[in-house]
Design an enzyme around this catalytic site. Structure first.
Site, PDB file in Angstrom:
ATOM      1  N   TYR A 141      -1.675  -1.206  10.984  1.00 47.85           N
ATOM      2  CA  TYR A 141      -2.042  -1.648   9.878  1.00 47.85           C
ATOM      3  C   TYR A 141      -0.780  -1.683   8.781  1.00 47.85           C
ATOM      4  CZ  TYR A 141      -3.361  -1.005   4.368  1.00 47.85           C
ATOM      5  OH  TYR A 141      -3.613  -1.751   3.651  1.00 47.85           O
TER       6      TYR A 141
ATOM      7  N   LYS B  37       1.995  -3.767   6.421  1.00 49.08           N
ATOM      8  CA  LYS B  37       2.046  -3.553   5.198  1.00 49.08           C
ATOM      9  C   LYS B  37       3.888  -3.312   5.287  1.00 49.08           C
ATOM     10  CE  LYS B  37      -1.571  -4.478   3.040  1.00 49.08           C
ATOM     11  NZ  LYS B  37      -1.603  -5.707   2.632  1.00 49.08           N
TER      12      LYS B  37
ATOM     13  N   SER C 171       1.149  -1.263   0.151  1.00 49.80           N
ATOM     14  CA  SER C 171      -0.022   0.101   0.376  1.00 49.80           C
ATOM     15  C   SER C 171       0.875   1.149  -0.028  1.00 49.80           C
ATOM     16  CB  SER C 171      -0.923  -0.097   1.686  1.00 49.80           C
ATOM     17  OG  SER C 171      -1.036   1.096   1.669  1.00 49.80           O
TER      18      SER C 171
HETATM   19  N1  UFG Z   1     -13.184  10.643   2.870  1.00 47.49           N
HETATM   20  C1  UFG Z   1     -14.004  11.198   3.183  1.00 47.49           C
HETATM   21  N2  UFG Z   1     -15.197  11.261   3.412  1.00 47.49           N
HETATM   22  C2  UFG Z   1     -15.205   9.723   3.451  1.00 47.49           C
HETATM   23  C3  UFG Z   1     -14.075   8.727   3.664  1.00 47.49           C
HETATM   24  C4  UFG Z   1     -12.938   9.723   3.143  1.00 47.49           C
HETATM   25  O1  UFG Z   1     -14.022  12.464   3.320  1.00 47.49           O
HETATM   26  O2  UFG Z   1     -16.658   9.543   4.456  1.00 47.49           O
HETATM   27  C5  UFG Z   1     -11.663  11.393   2.785  1.00 47.49           C
HETATM   28  C6  UFG Z   1     -10.228  11.285   3.474  1.00 47.49           C
HETATM   29  O3  UFG Z   1      -9.997  12.029   4.343  1.00 47.49           O
HETATM   30  C7  UFG Z   1      -9.244  11.004   2.262  1.00 47.49           C
HETATM   31  C8  UFG Z   1     -10.587  10.514   1.018  1.00 47.49           C
HETATM   32  O4  UFG Z   1     -11.473  10.964   1.040  1.00 47.49           O
HETATM   33  O5  UFG Z   1      -8.912  12.863   1.865  1.00 47.49           O
HETATM   34  C9  UFG Z   1      -9.894   9.779   1.042  1.00 47.49           C
HETATM   35  O6  UFG Z   1     -10.592   8.451   2.096  1.00 47.49           O
HETATM   36  P1  UFG Z   1     -10.169   6.922   1.491  1.00 47.49           P
HETATM   37  O7  UFG Z   1     -10.598   6.489   3.032  1.00 47.49           O
HETATM   38  O8  UFG Z   1     -11.488   6.264   0.528  1.00 47.49           O
HETATM   39  O9  UFG Z   1      -8.934   6.490   0.909  1.00 47.49           O
HETATM   40  P2  UFG Z   1      -7.361   6.456   2.232  1.00 47.49           P
HETATM   41  O10 UFG Z   1      -6.672   7.484   0.872  1.00 47.49           O
HETATM   42  O11 UFG Z   1      -7.742   7.262   3.940  1.00 47.49           O
HETATM   43  O12 UFG Z   1      -6.365   5.531   2.641  1.00 47.49           O
HETATM   44  C10 UFG Z   1      -6.107   4.454   1.675  1.00 47.49           C
HETATM   45  C11 UFG Z   1      -6.534   2.890   1.814  1.00 47.49           C
HETATM   46  C12 UFG Z   1      -5.806   2.617   2.835  1.00 47.49           C
HETATM   47  C13 UFG Z   1      -4.310   2.826   2.663  1.00 47.49           C
HETATM   48  C14 UFG Z   1      -4.688   4.838   3.032  1.00 47.49           C
HETATM   49  C15 UFG Z   1      -3.063   5.057   2.881  1.00 47.49           C
HETATM   50  O13 UFG Z   1      -7.635   2.638   1.829  1.00 47.49           O
HETATM   51  O14 UFG Z   1      -5.345   1.391   3.082  1.00 47.49           O
HETATM   52  O15 UFG Z   1      -4.986   4.811   1.902  1.00 47.49           O
HETATM   53  O16 UFG Z   1      -2.420   4.807   2.184  1.00 47.49           O
HETATM   54  F1  UFG Z   1      -3.677   2.497   4.282  1.00 47.49           F
END
Ligand code: UFG
Length: 338
Positions: free
Chosen positions: A148, A152, A124
């Protein structure tokens, strides 16, 4: 080629299993169905016109894994199986270390026992943490900021060490950015249990009327519109990246790391608007506080995958939104409806 796919019933696993079958490979899926559904594999078979083998087992189950290897004699493994919720990993870290790190050790031991020397691992972009600035290159310093992410990172280190000790072993570490979308048929897609943690599944459930509105986590980041930016990659492009990595490892020794992303950042609000355009449905949202642990921006430098694998993401965020909406509309309860 005979490819054993751990976690092959899950979101990325099912799309990759389909691509493998479509390209003429034989596949055995090993999945304990703890966060996935066998229905996904029935649909993969329907789309591919032939079935993957399936063993319901946890990858830590040495006997089941040994029997699967003895029977199927895989020439390569793609290792997706693992737990993946950042927040949950801070509550039950030992489960994450056991399931993600422990399973990989069992898998590598079983591979060695059965003369299987090629593995592609689902890592990841989280391993880039906050140690450097995007766009991330594969040689940037790595670390992690939650259990998590540490699992990885540890598995990457284990694979590097094992490959250094065993010149026969061929390893591909794939650092995924943000996988989204669904197969264009609308038959397979992401089916999160409970309240989705990730942006696209949440937006899709708002569009479907299952949730009232999206909470946007922060609009005061140093990004063009203040919301977080990510590198959203269509799951079908991601699946293709695995096949390209397998091809490469057919001709190259050693341990290799590739980013799989598009190289382009999109903000939360851009994704929301892309989804509205693709679906014709308005997505109500509210700006709330930042989510702890989130970074402002994460996106890939994708040059290495392009140069070495000849692979590039081809689908857009708009494509992914249209495909997610098609999947969500046809399957409002995911695979639950059969
Ligand atoms: N977001 C919102 N509202 C939500 C969900 C997400 O505003 O309900 C925003 C988050 O703040 C972020 C973006 O949408 O700015 C993406 O969020 P995600 O949760 O979809 O994805 P992340 O980038 O946080 O997480 C992903 C992977 C994880 C990994 C992480 C860091 O899902 O497995 O990237 O690389 F750990």
């Amino acid at each position: 080629m005979r490819v054993l796919v751990t976690g092959g019933a899950g979101f990325i696993g099912s799309h990759t299993t389909l691509s493998l079958l479509e390209q003429g490979h034989d596949v055995l899926v090993v999945d304990d169905l703890s966060n996935s559904s066998e229905e996904s594999l029935r649909r993969v078979a329907e789309l591919a016109g032939r079935e993957p083998g399936f063993v319901k087992a946890n990858v830590r189950d040495e006997q089941a894994l040994d029997a699967a290897f003895a029977d199927f004699k895989p020439e390569a493994v793609i290792h997706f199986a693992g737990w993946k919720a950042v927040g949950e990993s801070t509550q039950i870290p030992l489960v994450y270390y056991r399931e993600n790190v422990g399973s990989t050790i069992t898998l590598l031991e079983t591979m060695a026992k059965h003369d299987c020397h090629t593995i592609v691992f689902s890592s990841s972009a989280t391993v880039y943490g906050e140690l450097s600035e995007p766009p991330f290159v594969e040689d940037a310093p790595t670390g992690a900021t939650n259990p998590y992410g540490r699992t990885k990172h540890m598995v990457e280190q284990i694979l590097t060490d094992v490959a250094a000790a065993d010149p026969q072993l061929r390893v591909g570490i794939l650092r995924y950015f943000n996988p989204i979308g669904a197969h264009e048929s609308g038959r397979i897609g992401e089916d999160p249990k409970g309240i989705p943690n990730n942006l696209l599944p949440f937006v899709a459930q708002v569009a479907a009327g299952r949730r009232e509105k999206l909470m946007v986590f922060g609009d005061d980041y140093p990004t063009p519109d203040g919301t977080g930016t990510r590198d959203y990659i269509h799951v079908v492009d991601l699946a293709a990246g695995h096949l390209a990595a397998l091809d490469y490892l057919g001709n190259n020794d050693g341990c290799h790391v590739w980013n799989l992303g598009t190289g382009k950042p999109n903000s939360v609000l851009e994704v929301v608007h892309a989804f509205e355009a693709a679906s014709g449905v308005e997505i109500p949202y509210e700006i709330v506080a930042r989510r702890p642990g989130d970074v402002a921006s994460s996106y890939a430098n994708v040059d290495r995958a392009h140069q070495e694998l000849g692979w590039r993401a081809e689908k857009s965020v708009a494509d992914a939104c249209a495909d997610t909406y098609r999947w969500q509309s046809a399957n409002p309860n995911g695979f639950g409806e059969g």
